[in-house]
Design an enzyme around this catalytic site. Sequence first.
Site, PDB file in Angstrom:
ATOM      1  N   GLY A 128     -21.595   4.222  84.721  1.00  9.86           N
ATOM      2  CA  GLY A 128     -22.338   4.365  85.970  1.00  9.86           C
ATOM      3  C   GLY A 128     -21.880   3.329  86.987  1.00  9.86           C
ATOM      4  O   GLY A 128     -21.502   3.671  88.124  1.00  9.86           O
ATOM      5  N   SER A 129     -21.863   2.064  86.568  1.00  5.45           N
ATOM      6  CA  SER A 129     -21.485   0.981  87.501  1.00  5.45           C
ATOM      7  C   SER A 129     -20.038   1.131  87.960  1.00  5.45           C
ATOM      8  O   SER A 129     -19.712   0.901  89.132  1.00  5.45           O
ATOM      9  CB  SER A 129     -21.614  -0.378  86.823  1.00  5.45           C
ATOM     10  OG  SER A 129     -22.880  -0.533  86.272  1.00  5.45           O
ATOM     11  N   ILE A 156     -33.337  -1.901  69.969  1.00  9.05           N
ATOM     12  CA  ILE A 156     -32.715  -2.714  68.921  1.00  9.05           C
ATOM     13  C   ILE A 156     -31.208  -2.418  68.877  1.00  9.05           C
ATOM     14  O   ILE A 156     -30.403  -3.244  68.475  1.00  9.05           O
ATOM     15  CB  ILE A 156     -33.392  -2.386  67.565  1.00  9.05           C
ATOM     16  CG1 ILE A 156     -34.819  -2.913  67.543  1.00  9.05           C
ATOM     17  CG2 ILE A 156     -32.604  -2.936  66.375  1.00  9.05           C
ATOM     18  CD1 ILE A 156     -34.931  -4.403  67.772  1.00  9.05           C
ATOM     19  N   GLY A 161     -21.021  -0.350  82.763  1.00  3.22           N
ATOM     20  CA  GLY A 161     -20.764   0.901  82.052  1.00  3.22           C
ATOM     21  C   GLY A 161     -20.185   1.951  82.990  1.00  3.22           C
ATOM     22  O   GLY A 161     -19.782   1.640  84.116  1.00  3.22           O
ATOM     23  N   GLY A 185     -27.424   6.784  73.357  1.00  3.87           N
ATOM     24  CA  GLY A 185     -26.081   7.319  73.590  1.00  3.87           C
ATOM     25  C   GLY A 185     -25.963   8.232  74.804  1.00  3.87           C
ATOM     26  O   GLY A 185     -24.885   8.733  75.095  1.00  3.87           O
ATOM     27  N   ILE A 244     -23.118   0.663  74.792  1.00  6.99           N
ATOM     28  CA  ILE A 244     -23.334   1.114  73.413  1.00  6.99           C
ATOM     29  C   ILE A 244     -23.061   2.610  73.301  1.00  6.99           C
ATOM     30  O   ILE A 244     -23.002   3.138  72.208  1.00  6.99           O
ATOM     31  CB  ILE A 244     -24.769   0.811  72.927  1.00  6.99           C
ATOM     32  CG1 ILE A 244     -25.808   1.637  73.692  1.00  6.99           C
ATOM     33  CG2 ILE A 244     -25.080  -0.669  73.028  1.00  6.99           C
ATOM     34  CD1 ILE A 244     -27.171   1.673  73.008  1.00  6.99           C
ATOM     35  N   ASP A 245     -22.914   3.306  74.436  1.00  2.00           N
ATOM     36  CA  ASP A 245     -22.716   4.765  74.396  1.00  2.00           C
ATOM     37  C   ASP A 245     -21.250   5.151  74.161  1.00  2.00           C
ATOM     38  O   ASP A 245     -20.968   6.266  73.764  1.00  2.00           O
ATOM     39  CB  ASP A 245     -23.177   5.399  75.727  1.00  2.00           C
ATOM     40  CG  ASP A 245     -24.599   5.008  76.088  1.00  2.00           C
ATOM     41  OD1 ASP A 245     -25.375   4.689  75.175  1.00  2.00           O
ATOM     42  OD2 ASP A 245     -24.932   5.014  77.290  1.00  2.00           O
ATOM     43  N   ARG A 251     -39.230  11.518  51.054  1.00  5.26           N
ATOM     44  CA  ARG A 251     -39.293  12.124  52.394  1.00  5.26           C
ATOM     45  C   ARG A 251     -38.003  11.835  53.187  1.00  5.26           C
ATOM     46  O   ARG A 251     -37.249  10.923  52.875  1.00  5.26           O
ATOM     47  CB  ARG A 251     -40.504  11.621  53.168  1.00  5.26           C
ATOM     48  CG  ARG A 251     -40.506  10.134  53.415  1.00  5.26           C
ATOM     49  CD  ARG A 251     -41.534   9.665  54.448  1.00  5.26           C
ATOM     50  NE  ARG A 251     -42.906   9.883  54.140  1.00  5.26           N
ATOM     51  CZ  ARG A 251     -43.874   8.944  54.247  1.00  5.26           C
ATOM     52  NH1 ARG A 251     -43.577   7.708  54.632  1.00  5.26           N
ATOM     53  NH2 ARG A 251     -45.126   9.234  53.997  1.00  5.26           N
TER      54      ARG A 251
HETATM   55  O1  F6P Z   1     -26.552   3.391  78.517  1.00  3.29           O
HETATM   56  C1  F6P Z   1     -27.135   2.577  77.564  1.00  3.29           C
HETATM   57  C2  F6P Z   1     -28.510   3.070  77.184  1.00  3.29           C
HETATM   58  O2  F6P Z   1     -29.025   2.203  76.189  1.00  3.29           O
HETATM   59  C3  F6P Z   1     -28.578   4.516  76.737  1.00  3.29           C
HETATM   60  O3  F6P Z   1     -28.109   4.707  75.433  1.00  3.29           O
HETATM   61  C4  F6P Z   1     -30.049   4.808  76.940  1.00  3.29           C
HETATM   62  O4  F6P Z   1     -30.292   6.176  77.149  1.00  3.29           O
HETATM   63  C5  F6P Z   1     -30.327   4.057  78.224  1.00  3.29           C
HETATM   64  O5  F6P Z   1     -29.374   3.011  78.303  1.00  3.29           O
HETATM   65  C6  F6P Z   1     -31.715   3.489  78.336  1.00  3.29           C
HETATM   66  O6  F6P Z   1     -31.794   2.858  79.565  1.00  3.29           O
HETATM   67  P1  F6P Z   1     -33.049   2.083  80.153  1.00  3.29           P
HETATM   68  O7  F6P Z   1     -32.772   0.620  79.916  1.00  3.29           O
HETATM   69  O8  F6P Z   1     -33.042   2.420  81.584  1.00  3.29           O
HETATM   70  O9  F6P Z   1     -34.264   2.558  79.412  1.00  3.29           O
END
Ligand code: F6P
Length: 362
Positions: free
Chosen positions: A118-119, A269, A116, A186, A142-143, A178
């Site tokens: 970060g990497s 999920i 992603g 994300g 997924i973000d 409700r």
């Molecule tokens: O970056 C993907 C993600 O699923 C984010 O949407 C979420 O905030 C995060 O990773 C959760 O990461 P971890 O696996 O460190 O709980």
Amino acid sequence: MATKKIGIMTTGGDCSGLNTVIQRVIDGCISRKWNIIGIKDGTDGLYNTPASTVDLTHGAFQFANSHLAGSILSNGNAGNTNFESSARAGKLVAFNKRLKKSLSDLNLDALVLIGGNGSLSLAHMYREIYNGLSLVCIPKTIDMDVPKTERTIGFDTAVQQLVSYCDQLLLTARSHHRWFVVQTMGRKCGQLALHAGVAIAADAILIPEIKFDADNLVKHIKQSKRDYGIILVSEGITIRGHSGKPADMISRKLNAAGIANRTAFPEYIQRAGDTLATDRILAAGFAETALTAIENNETYVMTSFENGEFKTVSLNDFFAGGRPDKDPNIIGAMTSNAYVEPDNILLHIAADMGIYIGEKRK
Ligand code: F6P
């Protein structure tokens, strides 16, 4: 064509579609008569001496499994990889040296790094680790917060996971008159919530990029003709003066206004589910693009899908194409992020659908 030795690894959070990319890269290597090894656990596996690897050249990974979520190569211990603990201990130089040594011991011609923002930002920052080989990255998340590509592996499947989840919730919501406040993943990017929200015709979608007014949200819900529905809340939103989970904050506001509601957290999920066809096709396209880049001796590039085309972009352009933010896991590192821009067509569509999407761009 001279034979090559390729390495492949998955880093950062998992998502659905990783196995399809791995399988498609293996297929492409086999048809080119190249050797391919998988590096286990991302940089954790590379940090080991010798590196933790598995030979993928001779069909070690069966096609029948490639639509399943997760990564057959594993992604490392999220939040506590050797990378992160070395960063916390101020030992990144030694860490990086060890990665470089492992790569040179493996004698790779190319490394396919599936990660992603970060990497990819870290690969850009510590590029000397990959000197002497062709580094080709494939964006997954997924973000959908990776700059310089309109699509990332795993996003479509995550949207579908959320949509299926909300479709089910709506039935129980209706039975009990409700509302459900559903918190999506994300990080600081609202793409996941926005896409799922439009797909289910949510009553409100709150994303980090757009300021909202809790009173106007309440007014919007009260003015709706129903006594049930879904409010999608991206995990990255904040409300001044409130702490805790965003869905809980919104739920409290609704309670105070007498609107019966519950919160729901689909959590991981969203990273699961059998890979959708669109993600599988994206995986095949990215794999082919990555292998062609290796044939062309490209390095420090990322595969990208823009304007209907598969291509590569340099990691420089990737990094410069987004907005920098502190890496949540690595002290001192910056990631380059993409966000929902104000001209995103889904914002206009959502507004036309009568969905509350907040007030104005932050
Ligand atoms: O970056 C993907 C993600 O699923 C984010 O949407 C979420 O905030 C995060 O990773 C959760 O990461 P971890 O696996 O460190 O709980």
